[in-house]
Design a protein around this motif. Structure first.
Motif, PDB file in Angstrom:
ATOM      1  N   LYS A  39       0.838  -1.195   0.000  1.00 43.86           N
ATOM      2  CA  LYS A  39       0.000   0.000   0.000  1.00 43.86           C
ATOM      3  C   LYS A  39       0.878   1.252   0.000  1.00 43.86           C
ATOM      4  O   LYS A  39       1.891   1.307   0.702  1.00 43.86           O
ATOM      5  N   TYR A  40       0.465   2.255  -0.790  1.00 47.82           N
ATOM      6  CA  TYR A  40       1.220   3.509  -0.870  1.00 47.82           C
ATOM      7  C   TYR A  40       0.258   4.697  -0.768  1.00 47.82           C
ATOM      8  O   TYR A  40      -0.805   4.690  -1.401  1.00 47.82           O
ATOM      9  N   THR A  41       0.644   5.716   0.003  1.00 50.86           N
ATOM     10  CA  THR A  41      -0.084   6.976  -0.011  1.00 50.86           C
ATOM     11  C   THR A  41       0.488   7.811  -1.149  1.00 50.86           C
ATOM     12  O   THR A  41       1.698   8.030  -1.225  1.00 50.86           O
ATOM     13  N   ASP A  42      -0.383   8.274  -2.015  1.00 55.35           N
ATOM     14  CA  ASP A  42       0.035   8.851  -3.294  1.00 55.35           C
ATOM     15  C   ASP A  42       0.128  10.379  -3.221  1.00 55.35           C
ATOM     16  O   ASP A  42      -0.895  11.072  -3.193  1.00 55.35           O
ATOM     17  N   PHE A  43       1.355  10.881  -3.204  1.00 54.72           N
ATOM     18  CA  PHE A  43       1.596  12.327  -3.235  1.00 54.72           C
ATOM     19  C   PHE A  43       2.068  12.768  -4.627  1.00 54.72           C
ATOM     20  O   PHE A  43       2.652  13.834  -4.771  1.00 54.72           O
ATOM     21  N   GLY A 357       6.316   3.526   1.852  1.00 51.91           N
ATOM     22  CA  GLY A 357       4.891   3.585   1.580  1.00 51.91           C
ATOM     23  C   GLY A 357       4.363   4.924   1.117  1.00 51.91           C
ATOM     24  O   GLY A 357       3.170   5.203   1.245  1.00 51.91           O
ATOM     25  N   PHE A 358       5.247   5.767   0.547  1.00 54.56           N
ATOM     26  CA  PHE A 358       4.829   7.079   0.054  1.00 54.56           C
ATOM     27  C   PHE A 358       5.351   7.293  -1.367  1.00 54.56           C
ATOM     28  O   PHE A 358       6.538   7.111  -1.630  1.00 54.56           O
ATOM     29  N   LEU A 359       4.456   7.684  -2.261  1.00 51.46           N
ATOM     30  CA  LEU A 359       4.859   8.017  -3.619  1.00 51.46           C
ATOM     31  C   LEU A 359       5.042   9.533  -3.723  1.00 51.46           C
ATOM     32  O   LEU A 359       4.096  10.293  -3.504  1.00 51.46           O
ATOM     33  N   VAL A 360       6.252   9.958  -4.030  1.00 53.60           N
ATOM     34  CA  VAL A 360       6.557  11.363  -4.308  1.00 53.60           C
ATOM     35  C   VAL A 360       7.441  11.374  -5.548  1.00 53.60           C
ATOM     36  O   VAL A 360       7.915  10.328  -5.997  1.00 53.60           O
ATOM     37  N   ASN A 361       7.676  12.543  -6.110  1.00 47.36           N
ATOM     38  CA  ASN A 361       8.640  12.582  -7.206  1.00 47.36           C
ATOM     39  C   ASN A 361       9.537  13.794  -7.089  1.00 47.36           C
ATOM     40  O   ASN A 361       9.347  14.657  -6.225  1.00 47.36           O
ATOM     41  N   CYS A 362      10.540  13.829  -7.932  1.00 46.36           N
ATOM     42  CA  CYS A 362      11.598  14.827  -7.858  1.00 46.36           C
ATOM     43  C   CYS A 362      11.627  15.627  -9.151  1.00 46.36           C
ATOM     44  O   CYS A 362      11.467  15.067 -10.243  1.00 46.36           O
ATOM     45  N   VAL A 363      11.814  16.953  -9.041  1.00 44.63           N
ATOM     46  CA  VAL A 363      11.981  17.812 -10.212  1.00 44.63           C
ATOM     47  C   VAL A 363      13.271  18.609 -10.051  1.00 44.63           C
ATOM     48  O   VAL A 363      13.674  18.951  -8.931  1.00 44.63           O
ATOM     49  N   GLN A 364      13.912  18.873 -11.180  1.00 50.32           N
ATOM     50  CA  GLN A 364      15.148  19.665 -11.213  1.00 50.32           C
ATOM     51  C   GLN A 364      16.271  19.077 -10.367  1.00 50.32           C
ATOM     52  O   GLN A 364      17.203  19.774  -9.969  1.00 50.32           O
ATOM     53  N   GLY A 365      16.172  17.780 -10.063  1.00 53.39           N
ATOM     54  CA  GLY A 365      17.268  17.107  -9.376  1.00 53.39           C
ATOM     55  C   GLY A 365      17.317  17.300  -7.882  1.00 53.39           C
ATOM     56  O   GLY A 365      17.648  16.379  -7.139  1.00 53.39           O
ATOM     57  N   ASP A 382       0.537  14.152   7.865  1.00 54.92           N
ATOM     58  CA  ASP A 382       1.334  13.967   9.089  1.00 54.92           C
ATOM     59  C   ASP A 382       2.236  12.739   8.976  1.00 54.92           C
ATOM     60  O   ASP A 382       3.400  12.765   9.409  1.00 54.92           O
ATOM     61  N   ALA A 383       1.715  11.673   8.395  1.00 48.01           N
ATOM     62  CA  ALA A 383       2.507  10.447   8.260  1.00 48.01           C
ATOM     63  C   ALA A 383       3.705  10.677   7.343  1.00 48.01           C
ATOM     64  O   ALA A 383       4.816  10.208   7.629  1.00 48.01           O
ATOM     65  N   LEU A 384       3.495  11.423   6.236  1.00 51.59           N
ATOM     66  CA  LEU A 384       4.610  11.733   5.344  1.00 51.59           C
ATOM     67  C   LEU A 384       5.635  12.618   6.048  1.00 51.59           C
ATOM     68  O   LEU A 384       6.849  12.392   5.920  1.00 51.59           O
TER      69      LEU A 384
END
Length: 393
Positions: A39-43, A357-365, A382-384
Motif C-alpha cells: 500500500k502507498y499513499t500517493d503524493f 509507503g509514500f509516492l513522491v517525485n523529484c523535479v530539477q534534481g 502527518d505520516a509523510l
C-alpha cells in the motif's frame, strides 16, 4: 506476475520513462496498491492529475453511463457532454470559447497557433514571436518543447522551431526588453511546476498583464499543472487578479482521462474559424462526461477551499521540518502544489520514500514535489512529515 509484467513492458514499450520497480494495480482515494498487495499513499496523483483521488465513484459512474451511450463521433457533430463542459468552463473563467484536445501539449500547441493566427488575421504576420520563461515546461511536441525553457528537454531534437525567446522567470525588466514589434505573445506558468515549484513575486503576473497591454501582445497562461483547484483557487491566476487572453488546461480536468483545453476571449478566439485547427479525439463524449463531473465537483463542492486550507497546513508542516533540518534550503509552492529544495540530490530519497509507503517525485534534481489529490487528509500528510523527518536525520 509482477516480474513478468515489468519484463514484458520493458521489452515492448518505448523506453521513454525510467520506471520504478513496482506494478500498480488498484487505487482508492489517496491510496494505491501494487500487485504484491503493498500500500502507498500517493503524493504524485498521476503528476497533479487525479485531483479527486483514484477510482472516484462519481467519475466512474459518469464514464460507465457515457460508455453505454456514445463514446466517439468526431467533431463534425454536436455532442451534449462536450457542449455542457465548454459552457461550464466559460461560466467559471474569463473565457468565451473553448477548444478541446487530448493533452496539455495539444492545448499549448493550440494556444501558440491561435496567437500567431490572431495577428496574421490582423494583417501583422511578422508578429509571430513568443517570449517564454527560463525553466518553463510547456510540453514535448516540437512546438511546445521549442517553447520550453529547459535545454535538457530539447537535447537531441535540434533544430527546434524558430520564434521563441526566453527570459528569467519573474524578471519583468528582462521581459520588457525581450518584447518587440515581432512579438505576438508572452507565454508562462503562474507557478513553475516542472521548473522546481517556483513562484514569482506577488505582483509579477500583474506586471506581465500591464506590459502585454502596453505592448499590444497576448498573455498566454499555461495552467495545465496549476489549474483545477490545485493552488487553492480554481485557476492560479485568480490569486493575482489578472485576466489572460488565452489559458491552457489539461492534467486534472477529467481526473485521469486524457483531455486538454484551450480557453480564450471572444476577440482572440475569432481567429480560429472552420479548418484553422482540429483534433480528431478532442473532447469526445466519453472524456468530456468525466471532465464535466470533475469540474462540477471541484468548482461547486468546497474542494478548492479544502485545497487551500489543507495546503496551508501541509506547507506549515514543511516549514517546521525546515527548521529542524538544515539540508532543506527552501519550502515553495501554494495550495497543494508544494516542494522542498534540498542541498543535495533529492531523487535519491524518492525510492526510499516508496519503500516506506509514500509516492513522491523529484523535479530539477534537488526538489521533492508534493501534488497529492486535493482530498488528502491531514493524517496522511502527518505520516509523510514523520517519515521525512526520520529520513532527513
Amino acid at each position: 506476475m509482477t516480474k513478468s509484467i515489468m519484463q514484458t513492458a520493458d521489452r515492448v514499450i518505448a523506453a521513454t520513462y525510467k520506471r520504478f520497480p513496482i506494478v500498480l494495480k488498484r487505487g482508492q482515494g489517496c491510496t494505491v496498491w501494487d500487485t504484491q498487495g503493498r500500500k502507498y499513499t500517493d503524493f504524485v496523483a498521476g503528476i497533479a492529475v487525479c485531483n479527486l483521488g483514484h477510482a472516484h465513484p462519481r467519475i466512474a459512474d459518469a464514464v460507465a453511463r457515457q460508455a453505454k451511450e456514445l463514446v466517439h463521433v468526431s467533431n463534425l457533430y454536436y455532442t451534449i457532454p462536450q457542449t455542457e463542459l465548454a459552457q461550464l468552463l466559460v461560466k467559471n473563467s474569463f473565457a468565451d470559447r473553448v477548444f478541446f484536445g487530448n493533452s496539455g501539449a495539444e492545448a499549448n500547441e493550440a494556444a501558440i497557433k491561435l496567437a500567431r493566427k490572431y495577428f496574421n488575421d490582423k494583417g501583422q504576420p511578422q508578429r509571430s514571436g513568443i517570449v517564454s520563461m527560463e525553466k518553463s515546461f510547456h510540453g514535448r511536441t516540437m512546438a511546445t518543447l521549442s517553447a520550453t525553457g529547459q535545454e535538457k528537454i530539447k537535447k537531441g531534437f535540434d533544430p527546434v522551431l524558430d520564434g521563441f525567446s526566453f527570459v528569467p522567470f519573474g524578471d519583468i525588466e528582462a521581459l520588457k526588453a525581450a518584447i518587440d514589434d515581432r512579438t505576438c505573445a508572452v507565454m508562462l506558468e503562474p507557478i513553475q511546476g516542472e521548473g522546481g515549484i517556483r513562484c514569482p513575486a506577488p505582483d509579477f503576473l500583474k506586471k506581465v498583464r500591464e506590459l502585454c497591454d502596453r505592448c499590444g501582445v497576448l498573455m498566454i497562461l499555461d495552467e495545465i499543472q496549476t489549474g483545477m483547484g490545485r493552488t487553492g483557487k480554481l485557476f492560479a491566476h485568480e490569486h493575482d487578479g489578472v485576466t489572460p487572453d488565452i489559458m491552457t488546461l489539461a492534467k486534472a480536468l477529467a481526473n485521469g482521462l486524457p483531455i486538454g483545453a484551450m480557453l480564450a476571449t471572444e476577440t482572440v478566439a475569432a481567429a480560429f474559424g472552420p479548418g484553422a485547427h482540429a483534433s480528431t479525439f478532442g473532447g469526445t463524449p466519453l472524456v468530456t462526461a468525466a471532465a464535466l463531473e470533475t469540474l462540477k465537483m471541484i468548482a461547486g463542492e468546497g474542494i478548492v477551499d479544502r485545497a487551500r486550507t489543507t495546503g496551508d497546513y501541509f506547507k506549515d508542516a514543511l516549514k517546521q521540518l525546515k527548521l529542524k533540518h538544515h539540508c532543506i534550503l527552501e519550502v515553495r509552492g501554494k495550495g497543494l502544489l508544494l516542494g522542498i529544495q534540498l542541498d543535495r540530490l533529492a531523487d535519491e530519497l524518492v525510492p526510499v520514500l516508496m519503500e516506506k509507503g509514500f509516492l513522491v517525485n523529484c523535479v530539477q534534481g534537488d526538489t521533492l514535489r508534493f501534488v497529492p489529490p486535493l482530498i488528502v487528509e491531514k493524517n496522511e500528510i502527518d505520516a509523510l512529515i514523520r517519515c521525512l523527518d526520520e529520513l532527513l536525520k
